[in-house]
Design an enzyme around this catalytic site. Structure first.
Site, short mmCIF file in Angstrom:
data_model
loop_
_atom_site.label_atom_id
_atom_site.label_comp_id
_atom_site.label_asym_id
_atom_site.label_seq_id
_atom_site.Cartn_x
_atom_site.Cartn_y
_atom_site.Cartn_z
N SER A 1 26.15 -27.52 27.97
CA SER A 1 26.04 -28.20 27.61
C SER A 1 27.36 -28.65 26.67
O SER A 1 28.62 -29.73 26.30
CB SER A 1 25.23 -29.04 27.25
N LYS B 1 19.23 -37.00 32.00
CA LYS B 1 20.68 -37.33 31.75
C LYS B 1 20.62 -38.37 32.90
O LYS B 1 21.11 -39.64 32.83
CB LYS B 1 20.71 -35.81 31.49
N HIS C 1 22.23 -30.88 33.08
CA HIS C 1 23.51 -31.46 33.43
C HIS C 1 23.76 -31.25 34.75
O HIS C 1 24.99 -32.16 34.48
CB HIS C 1 24.36 -31.12 31.59
C1 LIG Z 1 19.17 -31.55 26.98
C2 LIG Z 1 18.25 -30.65 28.13
C3 LIG Z 1 17.38 -29.93 27.95
C4 LIG Z 1 16.13 -31.09 27.28
O1 LIG Z 1 16.46 -32.01 28.46
P1 LIG Z 1 15.23 -33.46 27.52
O2 LIG Z 1 14.24 -33.89 29.60
O3 LIG Z 1 15.81 -34.60 26.90
O4 LIG Z 1 14.05 -32.93 27.50
C5 LIG Z 1 16.61 -28.84 28.12
N1 LIG Z 1 17.70 -28.12 28.73
C6 LIG Z 1 19.58 -28.56 29.05
C7 LIG Z 1 20.26 -27.35 29.04
C8 LIG Z 1 19.76 -29.65 28.64
O5 LIG Z 1 20.91 -29.66 28.27
#
Ligand SMILES: *Cc1c(COP(=O)(O)O)cnc(C)c1O
Length: 394
Positions: free
Chosen positions: A182, A241, A210
């Protein structure tokens, strides 16, 4: 009487002194290309709302309609009385969308990782984890009690060296990596990682938070992107996301999913996703299956913005995804840059140590299908003028 919480004041002061205190902005508007932040209208380059679904009329209507039929709350954990036919439908639709045997939803991507890793490995087992993996993977690994061995970021050769050296001393083995990282927007070499993992009797798990709704055909994710269907044992994704809602999903091998129904602790001990969340996610799957328009626009916007930033002379790092780091170096410069952008009406976060290494501070721009060409041009103009004022570009 001694104040037993005074240590918190000291710790908070340390965060302030080192510039690491989190100042949280409050939005007074829905997520979208534009936001009202602390009362000011700004162009949004911060959210993970890749496809603009967070406030899409179809998604909102679906959530509203479902609430009229099912109410709001699930009322229980899924194993007791919290599984509605809506939940079952979403699990099935996500499995079909991703082209896997089965899928199971969790309350978030975070809980999906916390639930899945300890269900797969434990004491006497070993995990090989990319050194830059997400916090929820790190926590899931720790919870499992398995031995954790980190390998160099996206380095399949180092992974193989670690497997060669350590694999034999443990019972089960798990190899786990983020799909898209990310902070840099780079993508794990999952095809090579799969080949390596094959030779060492290790379960392969990818967290595609992502990449879900972004990579692959019509946003089907990293496994589709590398054409590794049926080869990756566990695919974790998020519905918060690109899907624009909230929730997590584990997709892949049917035995893994069945096992998580029995042993995924956040599934067993924390209530299910709410009705509007589930209905909204179902509508999002419909939209992604109907048309690739939003995913195509996301990538078109990404190509345009990155190309123009390079033409302006900015360094956008190693990213191959819509995550666009604008490399600035010192944390102070990044913060100053972000502040000046905000004054110019552009909301883009500065990211520094310890989220990224020292000397690699940056502004992270998140591109969305919700941005129009005019929005992007306005953003580019702000970057150009702030960049010149601060001596970052000529
Ligand atoms: C954002 C993210 C998460 C968490 O996801 P949520 O649904 O917001 O809890 C987990 N793993 C990665 C790689 C992320 O970027």
């Amino acid at each position: 009487m001694s104040d037993k919480l005074s240590w918190i004041d000291d710790e908070l002061q340390k965060l302030h002194d080192s510039g690491l205190y989190n100042h949280i902005r409050t939005l007074g508007s829905p997520q979208g290309a534009w936001l009202v932040v602390d009362g000011k209208k700004v162009l949004n380059f911060c959210s993970n709302n890749y496809l603009g679904l967070a406030n899409h009329p179809r998604i909102v209507a679906a959530a509203r309609k479902a609430m009229e039929t099912y109410g709001v709350g699930p009322g229980a954990v899924r194993t007791i009385a919290g599984t509605m036919d809506l939940h079952v439908k979403l699990d099935k639709r996500l499995a079909d969308f991703k082209g896997v045997e089965a899928a199971i939803t969790f309350q978030s991507g975070f809980t999906a990782n916390l639930g899945t890793i300890p269900a797969l490995v434990g004491k006497g087992d070993v995990i090989f984890s990319d050194e830059l993996n997400h916090a929820s993977i790190i926590d899931g690994c720790r919870l499992s009690g398995a031995k954790i061995i980190r390998y160099a970021h996206c380095d399949a050769e180092d992974l193989e060296a670690q497997l060669k050296e350590h694999r034999d001393q443990y019972e089960r083995a798990l190899v786990v990596t983020d799909g898209v990282f990310s902070m840099d927007g780079d993508v794990a070499p999952l095809d090579v990682i799969y080949n390596v993992t094959q030779n060492y009797d290790a379960i392969l798990m990818v967290d595609d938070a992502h990449g879900e709704g972004v990579l692959g055909r019509g946003g089907r994710g990293i496994v589709d992107h590398f054409d590794l269907h049926g080869k990756v044992d566990v695919e974790v994704g998020t519905l918060s996301k690109a899907f624009g809602v909230v929730g997590g999903v584990v997709a892949g091998n049917a035995r893994v999913v069945e096992w998580l129904h029995q042993r995924g602790r956040p599934f067993l001990f924390s209530s299910a996703m709410t009705v509007p969340d589930v209905a909204a996610c179902l509508e999002a799957v419909d939209m992604l299956e109907e048309s690739t328009e939003l995913v195509d626009r996301l990538w078109e916007n990404t190509r345009y913005f990155k190309g123009e930033m390079k033409n302006l002379g900015f360094d956008t790092g190693q990213s191959v995804t819509p995550i666009t780091p604008v490399m600035l170096g010192e944390a102070k410069l990044a913060q100053e840059f972000s502040k000046a952008l905000y004054e110019a009406g552009v909301f883009a976060m500065a990211i520094g140590y310890p989220t990224v290494p020292r000397g690699k501070a940056r502004i992270r721009v998140m591109i969305s299908a919700a941005h129009s060409r005019e929005d992007l041009d306005q953003g580019l103009e702000a970057f150009a003028s702030v960049g010149r004022a601060l001596g970052v570009i000529a």
